[in-house]
Design a protein around this motif. Structure first.
Motif, short mmCIF file in Angstrom:
data_model
loop_
_atom_site.label_atom_id
_atom_site.label_comp_id
_atom_site.label_asym_id
_atom_site.label_seq_id
_atom_site.Cartn_x
_atom_site.Cartn_y
_atom_site.Cartn_z
N THR A 127 0.83 -1.20 0.00
CA THR A 127 0.00 0.00 0.00
C THR A 127 0.87 1.26 0.00
O THR A 127 0.47 2.30 -0.51
N GLY A 128 2.07 1.15 0.56
CA GLY A 128 2.98 2.29 0.56
C GLY A 128 3.39 2.68 -0.84
O GLY A 128 3.44 3.87 -1.19
N LEU A 129 3.68 1.68 -1.70
CA LEU A 129 4.04 1.97 -3.09
C LEU A 129 2.85 2.57 -3.83
O LEU A 129 3.00 3.49 -4.64
N SER A 130 1.65 2.07 -3.55
CA SER A 130 0.45 2.62 -4.19
C SER A 130 0.32 4.11 -3.90
O SER A 130 0.05 4.92 -4.79
N ARG A 131 0.50 4.47 -2.64
CA ARG A 131 0.38 5.88 -2.26
C ARG A 131 1.48 6.71 -2.91
O ARG A 131 1.26 7.86 -3.31
N ALA A 132 2.68 6.13 -3.03
CA ALA A 132 3.78 6.85 -3.68
C ALA A 132 3.46 7.11 -5.14
O ALA A 132 3.77 8.18 -5.69
N LEU A 133 2.83 6.15 -5.81
CA LEU A 133 2.48 6.32 -7.22
C LEU A 133 1.40 7.38 -7.41
O LEU A 133 1.31 8.00 -8.48
N LEU A 134 0.59 7.60 -6.38
CA LEU A 134 -0.50 8.57 -6.47
C LEU A 134 -0.12 9.94 -5.89
O LEU A 134 -0.93 10.87 -5.93
N SER A 183 2.10 13.51 -5.00
CA SER A 183 2.65 14.67 -5.70
C SER A 183 3.81 15.20 -4.87
O SER A 183 3.66 15.38 -3.66
N PRO A 184 5.00 15.43 -5.47
CA PRO A 184 5.31 15.32 -6.90
C PRO A 184 5.24 13.89 -7.41
O PRO A 184 5.26 12.95 -6.60
N PRO A 185 5.18 13.71 -8.73
CA PRO A 185 5.02 12.38 -9.31
C PRO A 185 6.15 11.43 -8.94
O PRO A 185 7.29 11.84 -8.71
N HIS A 186 5.82 10.16 -8.89
CA HIS A 186 6.81 9.12 -8.64
C HIS A 186 7.85 9.18 -9.76
O HIS A 186 7.50 9.13 -10.94
N PRO A 187 9.15 9.30 -9.45
CA PRO A 187 10.17 9.52 -10.49
C PRO A 187 10.25 8.44 -11.56
O PRO A 187 10.40 8.75 -12.75
#
Length: 212
Positions: free
Chosen positions: A138-145, A147-151
């Protein structure tokens, strides 16, 4: 702040006038008024308002039963679609992938889902056809959503043509004209979770050079 209505997400249940923290993680804020506790975990804890990727596991006369990676199956009423009536109930096979919104997630009850936004419109919700679903924390999901965008996601988006839908429940879907692109994007995003920000940028540069 005293006159502002707060929207509480995962990990922050309200008990009367008090707000409790129910899991370890980082306190996050999203404008204008949403707070939640972000933690990297495999199991998703449903919260009203979340956008998630769900897999149909059974159909009933009144509901579809949907796996959203939570502690219990969620139910999607057969009329929870834009313009839904008894005459046009959708037919979903077991295994159908859906992008849905959590309507309610009360303790001791199965979460309720919908394929409509708050205005009763289909918007971006519905069946995700073709492509492939990848699992994540779920942590990666939140990172993908975030801002700023996931690099890594941002860098791949500038180089390759693909579609992506991210569920806050630790799932994301990728679709492209070529299956090799789907695999490359999905694997790169999954790998990025174990890398620091600096390592992500180095990895992205090497990856982009390899597909030139």
């Amino acid at each position: 702040m005293a006159n502002q209505t707060l929207k509480l997400g995962g990990g922050l249940p309200q008990d009367g006038d008090a707000i409790c923290v129910m899991k370890a993680g980082k306190l996050r804020f999203m404008k204008p008024n949403k707070y939640w506790v972000e933690s990297s975990q495999k199991r998703y804890v449903p919260s009203a308002g979340d956008n998630v990727l769900g897999v149909v596991v059974d159909t009933k006369p009144e509901n579809f039963l949907v796996d959203i990676k939570g502690p219990a199956l969620a139910f999607l009423p057969v009329l929870s679609f834009e313009g839904g009536t008894r005459r046009n109930i959708p037919k979903f096979e077991v295994g159908t992938l859906l992008y849905v919104r959590v309507v309610s997630a009360n303790t001791g009850m199965n979460p309720e889902l919908t394929c409509m936004d708050a205005n009763g419109k289909a918007a971006e919700y519905g069946v995700l056809k073709e492509g492939y679903m990848f699992e994540s924390s779920t942590g990666l999901s939140r990172a993908l959503l975030s801002s700023p965008p996931h690099p890594v996601l941002e860098g791949l988006g500038k180089k390759l043509s693909f579609e992506i839908a991210v569920g806050i429940n630790g799932r994301f879907w990728v679709n492209a004209s070529q299956s090799s692109t789907v695999i490359l994007v999905g694997n790169a995003i999954q790998k990025s979770e174990s890398l620091s920000l600096v390592q992500q940028k180095i990895y992205l540069e090497k990856l982009l050079k390899s597909i030139q």
